[in-house]
Design an enzyme around this catalytic site. Structure first.
Site, PDB file in Angstrom:
ATOM      1  N   GLU A 281     -21.488  34.951 -14.157  1.00 15.16           N
ATOM      2  CA  GLU A 281     -20.073  35.308 -14.341  1.00 15.16           C
ATOM      3  C   GLU A 281     -19.337  34.181 -15.066  1.00 15.16           C
ATOM      4  OE1 GLU A 281     -19.632  36.307 -10.076  1.00 15.16           O
ATOM      5  OE2 GLU A 281     -18.877  38.230 -10.756  1.00 15.16           O
TER       6      GLU A 281
ATOM      7  N   GLU B 268     -26.135  39.991  -6.271  1.00 16.50           N
ATOM      8  CA  GLU B 268     -25.273  40.103  -5.080  1.00 16.50           C
ATOM      9  C   GLU B 268     -25.565  41.334  -4.224  1.00 16.50           C
ATOM     10  OE1 GLU B 268     -24.355  39.131  -8.055  1.00 16.50           O
ATOM     11  OE2 GLU B 268     -23.014  37.408  -7.859  1.00 16.50           O
TER      12      GLU B 268
END
Ligand code: NAI
Length: 697
Positions: free
Chosen positions: A105, A125
């Site tokens: 990210e 995740e």
């Protein structure tokens, strides 16, 4: 932390340093934010290169901060990414090794990305029941397209940088280089130093010819494959916003979704499993820097069911194996089985033919103990009889070199007694594999009272190398897993006595999430194993009460799938369990003989009695010091016994249910005259934790 900031001819090179993978702990986040501000304010700096020291760009969130105030302290990751993206000078990510989760990210927030070939890229995740919550679900679709991004986010799979860089029209990587990624990034930074406006991934549009139809199709697929997990569908919801909403509104949506997921029991369970797995390799009194013995070759005694599977683990890891047997025929049979297993993998395309050849070339056989004199680790997997083990360990003591580790795969015998057959009990340890040993993840490492610490450290390390989840157990009957399963099986038997059928019990616990109920399991493993244990118990522990249905079943020769009949009927060559009238009649007759009037038993009672029996025995195992932490028990059940992962393991499940509620249920069961009242006294540890308002963790 020795993170570095250095200006090289107008380019600020900012190198994160938070070993082992530069995770984004508070210190690292502050460092990145401060470095970007510093470079922004320095007129001598024209552009910035962000990189990581050591073997990774960045592996994501710092798991050491989970549940600690540092995790949410400012600046959080979203703040850092906003700062990077908003920088008025170009920021180039120089990526190597690993770029995962928050690390990816962060990289996607940079204006340019240069990647090294062979870098592992992922947003994992979902595997801990959440989703990439720092703009990942919005940036990845913009950079690699809707479908590829959704795939990566929903599966959490790792994709190599080379594969991503080769995708047509991808914008994730501006350049891919074989090595020296920092120099390539500096070069790009120079070339782009004056180019404005700065490219920002948030400004890209997600292109797809028919996004809504695709999303509907994907929703159906994901819903079908992730029944017990809420996170994958929420991943889809978020990714869908990348085509429906503007960037900022979609990021707000993503934030809300991740906050909601963090609180789901499924995410708590997956996080428990994630941490328990890491913690299992740490043994309280064995320091992490304990020197390990080198394991370059392995001997295996016995080429039966277990010996063959055990050998395959080492061959797969590139470690040579020599198998010893008493007779050539036994060796031939064992080798043929190993070959058959590998050939099946080749046929399915799971193993390349040349890999198969490589593995078989590492395998040798012998009938002579002297040939094992150079082995670093010898694992015994012969018949389960103490007398046979004695002979084998006498021989091993005679021939094995000094410092060789001598392991037994025994599932029920006393490892201390086995160690005493040698003059080197410090080198003896239990390595309890589960069947099929080349498939099952679990390895119980049984620590004898004299087992040396470096032996344990070595075995834990080699377990990792052969991709097992190793859990340390003390010496006791059944170790952790089988000691607990015995209580579970006893409950299953009592349930039949009282009015349930095998189908009902199996169905209830399978609905709870177990891969297989106790009766289908018994048919698969062989009901004769439990029969033998109960016969032994009758002399050793006459106080232990059992339902007699299982003995009566075995007296009919119904051992399970291998005899074509067990708790269920089986058609030749098939594994489908068909309800059996013979068994229902047997149970009914048994109830009559015992004077039992059957009652209707609810699925809830079935699940509670089965699961809480594991919990109570698990608590005794902790009290006795057989397991050092409740997470170890959870790992045993998640990896060796088919306990549903999304329930986190029996001890975690008890924590979630509330130990007070668990103890109250146990007290209720203790009042049932058909059950075992003394077993259902909540373990002293449970009583203590309830009194203190605590849980196992
Ligand atoms: P198995 O009967 O399939 O194989 C045993 C092999 O050992 C046979 O090939 C036999 O020829 C050989 N053997 C016997 N005595 C020997 C000796 N003195 N020297 C050399 N070879 C000898 O048995 P299995 O199922 O592989 O079990 C082996 C051990 O693994 C036992 O201790 C068992 O309790 C344990 N175990 C078995 C599990 C299972 O599911 N089958 C699971 C976990 C542990």
């Amino acid at each position: 932390m020795t993170a570095s900031y250095e200006v090289r001819d107008g380019i600020a090179v900012v190198a994160m340093d938070n070993p082992p993978v530069n995770s984004l702990g508070l210190g690292n986040r502050r460092f990145i934010a401060a470095s970007v501000s510093r470079a922004q304010d320095d007129p001598a700096v024209r552009a910035i290169v962000l990189t990581g020291q050591g073997r990774a760009f960045c592996g994501g969130a710092d798991i050491r901060e989970f549940n600690k105030p540092e995790a949410t302290a400012a600046p959080d990751l979203v703040d850092v990414i906003r700062l990077v993206e908003g920088c008025s000078k170009p920021v180039v990510a120089a990526i190597h090794g690993v770029v995962m989760g928050g690390g990816l990210e962060l990289a996607m927030g940079c204006h340019y990305r240069v990647v090294q070939s062979g870098t592992q890229v992922a947003l994992p995740e979902v595997r801990i029941g959440i989703l990439p919550g720092a703009t990942g679900t919005q940036r990845l679709p913009r950079l690699i397209g809707l479908e590829a991004a959704l795939n990566m986010i929903v599966t959490g799979d790792t994709v190599m940088s080379d594969v991503l860089a080769a995708m047509p029209s991808q914008k994730l990587f501006d350049r891919i280089v074989p090595d020296d990624v920092v120099s390539a990034a500096i070069e790009l930074a120079r070339a782009k130093a004056e180019v404005r406006p700065l490219p920002r991934s948030r400004d890209l549009k997600v292109e797809h010819p028919n996004a809504e139809a695709y999303l509907q199709f994907a929703r159906n697929m994901i819903a079908a494959s992730s029944r017990n997990y809420p996170a994958p569908l929420r991943c889809l919801d978020c990714v869908a916003q990348s085509v429906r909403l503007g960037f900022d509104a979609a990021v707000d949506y993503e934030r809300a979704a991740v906050t909601e997921l963090v609180w789901t029991p499924e995410s708590a369970a997956l996080r428990n499993a994630f941490f328990a797995e890491r913690a299992a390799s740490k043994i309280p009194d064995v320091p992490e820097d304990t020197p390990r013995r080198a394991i370059k070759s392995v001997g295996v005694i016995g080429a039966g069911t277990m010996g063959g599977g055990i050998s395959m683990n080492f061959l797969n890891a590139g470690i040579p194996v020599k198998i010893l047997e008493m007779k050539q025929e036994a060796l031939d049979r064992g080798i043929a089985t190993i070959k058959k297993n590998y050939e099946a993998q080749v046929k399915k395309g799971k193993l390349k033919p040349e890999k198969y050849e490589e593995r078989m070339a590492l395998l040798s056989t012998t009938l002579d103990y002297n040939d094992l004199k150079d082995a670093d680790l010898i694992i015994e997997a012969v018949f389960e009889e103490l007398g046979v083990k004695e002979k084998v360990f006498n021989e091993l003591d005679r021939v094995a070199k000094a410092g060789a580790i001598l392991a037994s795969n025994t599932s029920t015998l006393d490892v201390d007694k086995i160690a005493a057959f040698t003059k080197r009990p410090q080198d003896v340890v239990g390595m309890h594999f589960f069947s099929p040993a080349n498939v099952m993840k679990l390895l119980e490492v049984v620590r004898g009272k004299e087992t040396a610490k470096d032996v344990l450290a070595t075995v834990m390390a080699i377990a990792k190398k052969i991709k097992k989840t190793a859990v340390v157990s003390g010496v006791c009957d059944g170790f952790i897993g089988n000691r607990m399963i015995e209580q579970y099986s006893r409950q299953a038997g009592f349930l039949l006595d009282e009015g349930a059928t095998p189908q009902q019990v199996d169905r209830a616990i399978e609905k709870f999430g177990f891969a297989m109920g106790p009766f289908r399991m018994g048919d698969l493993a062989g009901n004769d194993i439990g029969w033998a244990i109960r016969k032994r118990r009758a002399t050793e522990r006459a106080d232990m009460k059992y339902s007699k249905t299982a003995d009566k079943l075995c007296e009919l020769g119904r051992f399970g799938q291998k005899t074509g009949a067990g708790w269920y009927d089986y058609q030749a060559g098939k594994r489908d369990a068909i309800p059996s009238q013979v068994v229902l009649d047997l149970i009914e007759k048994h109830r009559k003989d015992e004077g039992i009037t059957p009652r209707k038993i609810s699925d809830e009672e079935i699940v509670q009695r089965l699961v809480f029996s594991l919990v109570n025995e698990g608590a005794h195992i902790l009290e006795d010091g057989i397991a050092s932490k409740s997470g170890d028990i959870d790992m045993v059940y998640l990896t060796g016994y088919g306990f549903p992962i999304w329930r986190g393991g029996p001890m975690h499940y008890a924590n979630q249910t509330g130990l007070y509620n668990v103890a109250e249920a146990m007290k209720r069961f203790a009042k049932n005259p058909r059950d075992d009242a003394s077993f259902w006294q909540p373990a002293p540890l449970i009583q203590k934790l309830v009194a203190e308002g605590q849980s196992f963790s």
